[in-house]
Scaffold this active site. Structure first.
Site, PDB file in Angstrom:
ATOM      1  CB  CYS A 364      -0.898  -0.040   1.248  1.00 18.76           C
ATOM      2  SG  CYS A 364      -2.003   1.367   1.373  1.00 18.76           S
ATOM      3  CB  CYS A 367      -0.647   2.586   3.947  1.00 20.21           C
ATOM      4  SG  CYS A 367      -2.103   1.963   3.133  1.00 20.21           S
ATOM      5  CG  ASP A 368       3.098   0.968   4.387  1.00 24.39           C
ATOM      6  OD1 ASP A 368       2.501   1.461   5.361  1.00 24.39           O
ATOM      7  OD2 ASP A 368       2.981  -0.217   4.040  1.00 24.39           O
TER       8      ASP A 368
HETATM    9  C1  LIG Z   1      -1.122  -4.450   5.244  1.00 23.61           C
HETATM   10  C2  LIG Z   1      -2.197  -3.447   4.943  1.00 23.61           C
HETATM   11  C3  LIG Z   1      -2.018  -2.128   5.315  1.00 23.61           C
HETATM   12  C4  LIG Z   1      -3.018  -1.195   5.044  1.00 23.61           C
HETATM   13  N1  LIG Z   1      -2.830   0.084   5.477  1.00 23.61           N
HETATM   14  C5  LIG Z   1      -3.798   0.995   5.267  1.00 23.61           C
HETATM   15  C6  LIG Z   1      -3.657   2.331   5.749  1.00 23.61           C
HETATM   16  O1  LIG Z   1      -2.655   2.671   6.383  1.00 23.61           O
HETATM   17  N2  LIG Z   1      -4.659   3.205   5.478  1.00 23.61           N
HETATM   18  C7  LIG Z   1      -5.787   2.863   4.774  1.00 23.61           C
HETATM   19  O2  LIG Z   1      -6.665   3.698   4.598  1.00 23.61           O
HETATM   20  N3  LIG Z   1      -5.936   1.608   4.298  1.00 23.61           N
HETATM   21  C8  LIG Z   1      -4.983   0.675   4.525  1.00 23.61           C
HETATM   22  N4  LIG Z   1      -5.136  -0.599   4.050  1.00 23.61           N
HETATM   23  C9  LIG Z   1      -6.348  -0.911   3.259  1.00 23.61           C
HETATM   24  C10 LIG Z   1      -7.593  -1.083   4.175  1.00 23.61           C
HETATM   25  O3  LIG Z   1      -7.278  -1.924   5.238  1.00 23.61           O
HETATM   26  C11 LIG Z   1      -8.779  -1.636   3.379  1.00 23.61           C
HETATM   27  O4  LIG Z   1      -9.063  -0.748   2.324  1.00 23.61           O
HETATM   28  C12 LIG Z   1     -10.027  -1.784   4.257  1.00 23.61           C
HETATM   29  O5  LIG Z   1      -9.788  -2.657   5.315  1.00 23.61           O
HETATM   30  C13 LIG Z   1     -11.204  -2.327   3.434  1.00 23.61           C
HETATM   31  O6  LIG Z   1     -12.280  -2.523   4.285  1.00 23.61           O
HETATM   32  P1  LIG Z   1     -13.472  -3.546   3.921  1.00 23.61           P
HETATM   33  O7  LIG Z   1     -14.380  -3.528   5.105  1.00 23.61           O
HETATM   34  O8  LIG Z   1     -14.020  -3.224   2.601  1.00 23.61           O
HETATM   35  O9  LIG Z   1     -12.787  -4.971   3.749  1.00 23.61           O
HETATM   36  P2  LIG Z   1     -11.837  -5.851   4.689  1.00 23.61           P
HETATM   37  O10 LIG Z   1     -11.054  -5.015   5.618  1.00 23.61           O
HETATM   38  O11 LIG Z   1     -11.114  -6.747   3.757  1.00 23.61           O
HETATM   39  O12 LIG Z   1     -12.886  -6.697   5.542  1.00 23.61           O
HETATM   40  C14 LIG Z   1     -13.699  -7.663   4.938  1.00 23.61           C
HETATM   41  C15 LIG Z   1     -14.089  -8.677   5.992  1.00 23.61           C
HETATM   42  O13 LIG Z   1     -15.076  -9.579   5.454  1.00 23.61           O
HETATM   43  C16 LIG Z   1     -14.848 -10.863   6.003  1.00 23.61           C
HETATM   44  N5  LIG Z   1     -15.461 -11.879   5.145  1.00 23.61           N
HETATM   45  C17 LIG Z   1     -15.187 -12.152   3.843  1.00 23.61           C
HETATM   46  N6  LIG Z   1     -15.970 -13.169   3.395  1.00 23.61           N
HETATM   47  C18 LIG Z   1     -16.727 -13.558   4.443  1.00 23.61           C
HETATM   48  C19 LIG Z   1     -17.728 -14.585   4.619  1.00 23.61           C
HETATM   49  N7  LIG Z   1     -18.083 -15.411   3.623  1.00 23.61           N
HETATM   50  N8  LIG Z   1     -18.320 -14.724   5.826  1.00 23.61           N
HETATM   51  C20 LIG Z   1     -17.972 -13.894   6.867  1.00 23.61           C
HETATM   52  N9  LIG Z   1     -17.022 -12.927   6.749  1.00 23.61           N
HETATM   53  C21 LIG Z   1     -16.431 -12.758   5.550  1.00 23.61           C
HETATM   54  C22 LIG Z   1     -13.327 -10.964   6.027  1.00 23.61           C
HETATM   55  O14 LIG Z   1     -12.887 -11.953   6.965  1.00 23.61           O
HETATM   56  C23 LIG Z   1     -12.932  -9.554   6.437  1.00 23.61           C
HETATM   57  O15 LIG Z   1     -12.753  -9.431   7.837  1.00 23.61           O
HETATM   58  C24 LIG Z   1      -4.186  -1.571   4.341  1.00 23.61           C
HETATM   59  C25 LIG Z   1      -4.364  -2.907   3.979  1.00 23.61           C
HETATM   60  C26 LIG Z   1      -3.392  -3.843   4.285  1.00 23.61           C
HETATM   61  C27 LIG Z   1      -3.603  -5.288   3.919  1.00 23.61           C
END
Ligand SMILES: Cc1cc2nc3c(=O)[nH]c(=O)nc-3n(C[C@H](O)[C@H](O)[C@H](O)COP(=O)(O)OP(=O)(O)OC[C@H]3O[C@@H](n4cnc5c(N)ncnc54)[C@H](O)[C@@H]3O)c2cc1C
Length: 544
Positions: A364, A367-368
């Site tokens: 990312c 982020c970093d």
């Molecule tokens: C290493 C890393 C660093 C990051 N740093 C930053 C940062 O500094 N700033 C920033 O803004 N963004 C950052 N991001 C990006 C950010 O984390 C994501 O954009 C954000 O988390 C997306 O949110 P979401 O709720 O859409 O999905 P997710 O966070 O992916 O959450 C989706 C959830 O759905 C659950 N799920 C999926 N399928 C099922 C199912 N069938 N049944 C039940 N549960 C299910 C998963 O287990 C998961 O917990 C980073 C990402 C990573 C990997």
């Protein structure tokens, strides 16, 4: 001259009052609580005397408490595995609970609670705590470091006592007074109290709610959120949100505040990708916050509004009225479903990648990137996201080189033109064979697929931008339309092509950030509320 007698009188009156209170607390105690005290002259004499004094006071209040005292050299000490003085064993035939030191000061409260629990043979654990304890299958040797002047310590010690009284077969407990045992405190680095160890692993710092204490004991690490378990086989709700990441948690808050009964189902750790992010520096209002801390804040907030079912995977969704959502544990019936299942960064699979992730390997740049200002990094990839991220890094002062395994970039023309205009070097026909470094990235081994040559390149960081894998298995199974990139296709109100099914967050593609995911979660929840009040799909079908 007059002062002393008055003080003595007041002291006697206080003692009498205390005795009366103890008598009433211990009245009708059904069972005996035998105590064994081990002491050694010259060793912690003050603590031994305090122990005797306290136990004598309790014995005056109830005949059910009995005391035997042995010298530490007595064979009984060896038999009971005692090697410190003073050590107080509480009903050792029945329970594995011992005090190392004396239950004085704030700890006297804990001692009274212990006598009550053992005398009644009842722990008084809540139903939720009992469920957690029922799940625990292997023994826990609990050590709690306390101090007589710590007002928070009794809470944690009583939590542990309850567990030890409920399951003596599983839980043993040592309450360790750090003043009487400074060497043990030093050995365990217990410089602040209360501090709780289980099987010599630190599982809690500070006092916890009873359920969180048991959960920490079960998981063998400090837990900060307790989500009650539910036995219900069928749950009815207005909205079922699948995914407990930022999008799902925010949708839960917004939907419930609009008046919708909402549940969130999460198969893994709450917080999704954020739970694995060491530090977040771009979430407005929080200059720098640990990913786990941000998750705790969001989840605690969401719990005030929505029921969360954690550790359950949604296996199937059956459209209809109501929509049926089947998890690994139960069935949900809902008027609408929100898919907030997220996406994950695709990994290179190169040796060193996972070991150095967070130590120079990043997925990312938003982020970093700022951490690498003035430093040398490579971007692995050649598509739109790799090129966009390379331009972003270049613009914030990072020396970036693109490494791509093909012979040309596959990004949009205006992006590739920008790469040339900014003189960003691109190494074509090259794969990253290995990422190397002891504690952080030091160099990469590059392999030219045409010349078959391998050579190292010194870099401070590796940004991997080879695409995302959206979690669209459920969507595909349902027949939800996807974009050419494989994300969920939705309209401006987050509706998918299946009536009643919506999406939010990374699973929709676009900018994959926490702030955009929370924004989309809020938008989707509000749109769902409006659609449920005025069902668009029904009117659509009626006019069709
Ligand atoms: C290493 C890393 C660093 C990051 N740093 C930053 C940062 O500094 N700033 C920033 O803004 N963004 C950052 N991001 C990006 C950010 O984390 C994501 O954009 C954000 O988390 C997306 O949110 P979401 O709720 O859409 O999905 P997710 O966070 O992916 O959450 C989706 C959830 O759905 C659950 N799920 C999926 N399928 C099922 C199912 N069938 N049944 C039940 N549960 C299910 C998963 O287990 C998961 O917990 C980073 C990402 C990573 C990997």
């Amino acid at each position: 001259m007059d002062e002393q007698p008055k003080d003595a009188q007041a002291e006697r009156a206080a003692m009498e009052q205390l005795q009366a209170q103890l008598k009433s607390i211990f009245k009708n105690l059904p069972h005996e609580v035998p105590l064994i005290l081990f002491t050694q002259p010259g060793k912690n004499d003050l603590f031994s005397a305090a122990c005797r004094f306290l136990v004598r006071g309790v014995r005056e209040a109830t005949p059910k408490v009995t005391l035997r005292e042995y010298d530490l050299k007595h064979p009984m000490a060896k038999k009971m595995g005692v090697n410190r003085a003073p050590t107080l064993l509480l009903d050792p035939e029945r329970y594995k609970v011992r005090w190392l030191g004396a239950p004085i000061g704030e700890e006297a409260r804990t001692f009274v609670e212990a006598v009550l629990m053992m005398g009644n043979r009842s722990s008084g654990l809540s139903q939720e705590s009992l469920k957690v304890l029922k799940n625990m299958s292997s023994p826990r040797e609990v050590k709690i470091f306390v101090s007589p002047s710590c007002p928070y310590c009794p809470q944690q010690a009583v939590n542990a006592l309850k567990a030890a009284v409920e399951r003596p077969d599983l839980i043993s407990l040592e309450i360790i007074d750090i003043q009487a045992n400074p060497d043990l405190a030093e050995q365990y680095s217990a410089q602040s109290v209360p501090q709780t160890y289980a099987n010599d692993v630190l599982v809690a710092q500070g006092a916890q709610a009873e359920e969180l204490f048991l959960l920490s004991l079960d998981k063998m690490e400090q837990q900060t959120i307790f989500i009650p378990d539910s036995d219900a086989q069928e749950v009815e709700a207005d909205l079922v949100i699948i995914g407990g990441g930022p999008a799902g948690l925010t949708a839960g808050i917004y939907a419930a505040r609009s008046g919708l009964i909402s549940v969130i189902i999460e198969r893994g750790a709450l917080g999704g990708q954020v739970a694995t992010t060491p530090v977040v520096e771009n979430y407005p209002g929080l200059t720098q916050v640990g990913g786990k801390t941000l998750v705790d804040l969001m989840a605690t907030h969401a719990l005030q509004y929505a029921n969360i079912f954690q550790g359950e995977e949604v296996m199937d969704i059956r459209p209809g009225d109501p929509i049926t959502v089947l998890t690994s544990r139960r069935r949900f019936l809902a008027k609408a479903v929100l898919l907030a299942t997220g996406a994950s960064y695709r990994h290179l699979g190169a040796p060193g990648e996972s070991r150095l992730s967070g130590h120079g390997v990043s997925y990312c740049s938003t982020c970093d990137g700022p951490l690498f200002k003035g430093k040398k990094v490579i971007i692995a990839g050649g598509g739109n996201s790799a090129v966009t991220e390379a331009l972003h890094l270049h613009n914030i002062g990072v020396q970036v080189t693109i490494v791509h395994r093909r012979d040309s970039l596959r990004a949009q023309e205006h992006l590739t033109k920008n790469i040339s205009a900014n003189k960003i070097p691109v190494v074509f026909d090259t794969e990253i064979k290995e990422i190397r470094g002891k504690d952080r990235v030091e160099d990469v081994l590059l392999y030219n697929v045409k010349t078959k040559e391998t050579k190292p390149m010194k870099v401070d960081g590796v940004f991997v931008a080879i695409g995302y894998t959206p979690a669209v298995d459920l969507a595909k199974k349902l027949g939800i339309e996807l974009t050419p990139e494989g994300y969920i296709k939705r309209d401006s109100r987050h509706r998918t092509n299946i009536p009643g099914i919506y999406s939010a967050g990374d699973v929709e593609g676009g900018y994959k950030q926490i702030v955009t995911a929370t924004g989309q979660g809020a938008e989707a929840a509000l749109a769902i509320f409006e659609d449920l009040v005025n069902p668009y799909w029904k009117s659509k079908h009626a006019t069709a």
